[in-house]
Motif scaffolding. Structure first.
Motif, mmCIF file in Angstrom:
data_model
loop_
_atom_site.group_PDB
_atom_site.id
_atom_site.type_symbol
_atom_site.label_atom_id
_atom_site.label_comp_id
_atom_site.label_asym_id
_atom_site.label_seq_id
_atom_site.Cartn_x
_atom_site.Cartn_y
_atom_site.Cartn_z
ATOM 1 N N HIS A 62 53.666 21.338 63.417
ATOM 2 C CA HIS A 62 54.700 21.726 62.198
ATOM 3 C C HIS A 62 54.301 21.368 60.602
ATOM 4 O O HIS A 62 54.137 21.953 59.715
ATOM 5 C CB HIS A 62 55.780 20.621 62.405
ATOM 6 C CG HIS A 62 56.863 21.282 63.363
ATOM 7 N ND1 HIS A 62 57.274 22.488 63.329
ATOM 8 C CD2 HIS A 62 57.353 20.487 64.314
ATOM 9 C CE1 HIS A 62 58.428 22.683 64.407
ATOM 10 N NE2 HIS A 62 58.092 21.236 65.246
ATOM 11 N N GLU A 65 52.063 24.412 59.676
ATOM 12 C CA GLU A 65 53.121 25.524 59.304
ATOM 13 C C GLU A 65 53.672 25.281 57.889
ATOM 14 O O GLU A 65 53.916 26.296 57.343
ATOM 15 C CB GLU A 65 54.110 25.419 60.466
ATOM 16 C CG GLU A 65 53.952 26.098 61.653
ATOM 17 C CD GLU A 65 55.431 26.465 62.757
ATOM 18 O OE1 GLU A 65 56.279 25.482 62.368
ATOM 19 O OE2 GLU A 65 55.384 27.349 63.424
ATOM 20 N N HIS A 66 53.560 24.033 57.514
ATOM 21 C CA HIS A 66 54.213 23.701 56.414
ATOM 22 C C HIS A 66 53.097 23.405 55.332
ATOM 23 O O HIS A 66 53.833 23.084 54.131
ATOM 24 C CB HIS A 66 55.286 22.529 56.381
ATOM 25 C CG HIS A 66 56.556 22.837 57.085
ATOM 26 N ND1 HIS A 66 57.481 23.493 56.622
ATOM 27 C CD2 HIS A 66 57.058 22.618 58.349
ATOM 28 C CE1 HIS A 66 58.521 23.807 57.521
ATOM 29 N NE2 HIS A 66 58.180 22.843 58.605
ATOM 30 N N GLU A 98 59.907 18.407 63.262
ATOM 31 C CA GLU A 98 59.498 19.167 62.043
ATOM 32 C C GLU A 98 59.822 18.158 60.937
ATOM 33 O O GLU A 98 58.894 18.560 59.925
ATOM 34 C CB GLU A 98 60.713 20.326 62.116
ATOM 35 C CG GLU A 98 60.489 21.286 61.115
ATOM 36 C CD GLU A 98 61.284 22.548 60.977
ATOM 37 O OE1 GLU A 98 61.125 23.417 60.294
ATOM 38 O OE2 GLU A 98 62.138 22.559 61.798
ATOM 39 N N LYS A 102 56.882 18.048 57.930
ATOM 40 C CA LYS A 102 56.860 18.136 56.693
ATOM 41 C C LYS A 102 56.588 16.980 55.884
ATOM 42 O O LYS A 102 55.788 17.217 54.570
ATOM 43 C CB LYS A 102 58.414 18.482 56.398
ATOM 44 C CG LYS A 102 58.855 19.660 56.738
ATOM 45 C CD LYS A 102 60.497 19.918 56.314
ATOM 46 C CE LYS A 102 60.896 21.237 56.880
ATOM 47 N NZ LYS A 102 62.305 21.318 56.517
#
Length: 270
Positions: A62, A65-66, A98, A102
């Motif tokens: 995650h 992804e961020h 998630e 972040k």
């Protein structure tokens, strides 16, 4: 891949208990023989470490992804990173993984964004707690240029002319918008909201106030000088965690708030 214990729906408690004993190494092998105490302990620890590894990998996935391709200011504090990984390995919920991803992505791009205290608070939060935090953020706003987030719940109207003009305290029921008082208490206990309901000072008649909600801005003008806004305020810790769940504002809340304020304020889009 190790098998995480997630009780299936519509199963008896016995089935769930048996599944848990299997994960803990208490089940019989293919020959119907149960291992020694040491063997069972080693199996449990092995499964636990496998699950911890899966948890960390999910969080790192995650984080990737961020993340973006911006150049980071400097390396994150090694003590912070060690603490983060130690806590992240115990995060099992996909939604919470998630959030942790972040945090890491933000910390890598802007070191110092999240304190160790914020990590410890997040560690104690359940998925339900995270949803409450999201609700609180969705109802929050900022007044004028102040950076502090508030949850506006009403205002106080002082009496005037020796009582000829009556006092009043118009209020919204935040439970209508998914934030009952029990949720406020939970957020207070976690240190996300200050313990007491707060008020502004007396507002000046006609002086504009800019109320910045998540996806809308309202311009308020007090009709007289006997008004104070009432609100719950996010703590510095709450402001750190609020950065993780900045969703869209609640249109129903904004409509109800606008209707209530229009009794004693002139309103227009900011």
């Amino acid at each position: 891949m190790t098998e995480a214990f997630s009780p299936p729906k519509h199963r008896s408690t016995r089935h769930q208990a048996v599944a848990l004993t299997r994960l803990m190494g208490l089940s019989l092998d293919e020959n119907g023989v149960q291992g020694t105490l040491l063997q069972r302990a080693e199996q449990r620890v092995k499964r636990q470490h496998e699950q911890y590894q899966l948890n960390v990998e999910a969080v790192l996935h995650h984080a990737v992804e961020h993340s973006d391709n911006d150049v980071a200011g400097h390396e994150p504090d090694p003590d912070w990173l060690h603490q983060f990984l130690s806590l992240a390995e115990k995060v099992h919920s996909p939604r919470m993984q998630e959030l942790w991803g972040k945090i890491l992505a933000t910390e890598l791009s802007q070191p110092g964004s999240f304190s160790l205290r914020a990590l410890d608070t997040l560690r104690q939060m359940t998925q339900k707690d995270a949803l409450l935090l999201g609700r609180a953020v969705a109802l929050s706003s900022m007044l004028n240029s102040e950076p502090n987030r508030k949850i506006l719940l009403g205002y106080r109207r002082m009496s005037g002319y020796g009582g000829l003009l009556p006092a009043g305290q118009p209020s919204l029921s935040l439970s209508r918008f998914g934030l009952p008082y029990s949720a406020i208490l939970t957020l207070r206990e976690q240190g996300i909201l200050f313990a007491a309901e707060l008020e502004t000072g007396l507002l000046n008649q006609g002086e504009p106030l800019r109320l910045r909600l998540l996806n809308q801005t309202l311009l308020l003008r007090p009709r007289h000088n006997r008004l104070r806004l009432r609100y719950y305020r996010f703590t510095p810790l709450g402001l750190e965690l609020a950065r993780l769940v900045l969703d869209q504002g609640d249109a129903d809340y904004i409509a109800a708030l606008s209707k209530m304020l229009s009794r004693d304020f002139e309103l227009m889009a900011g």
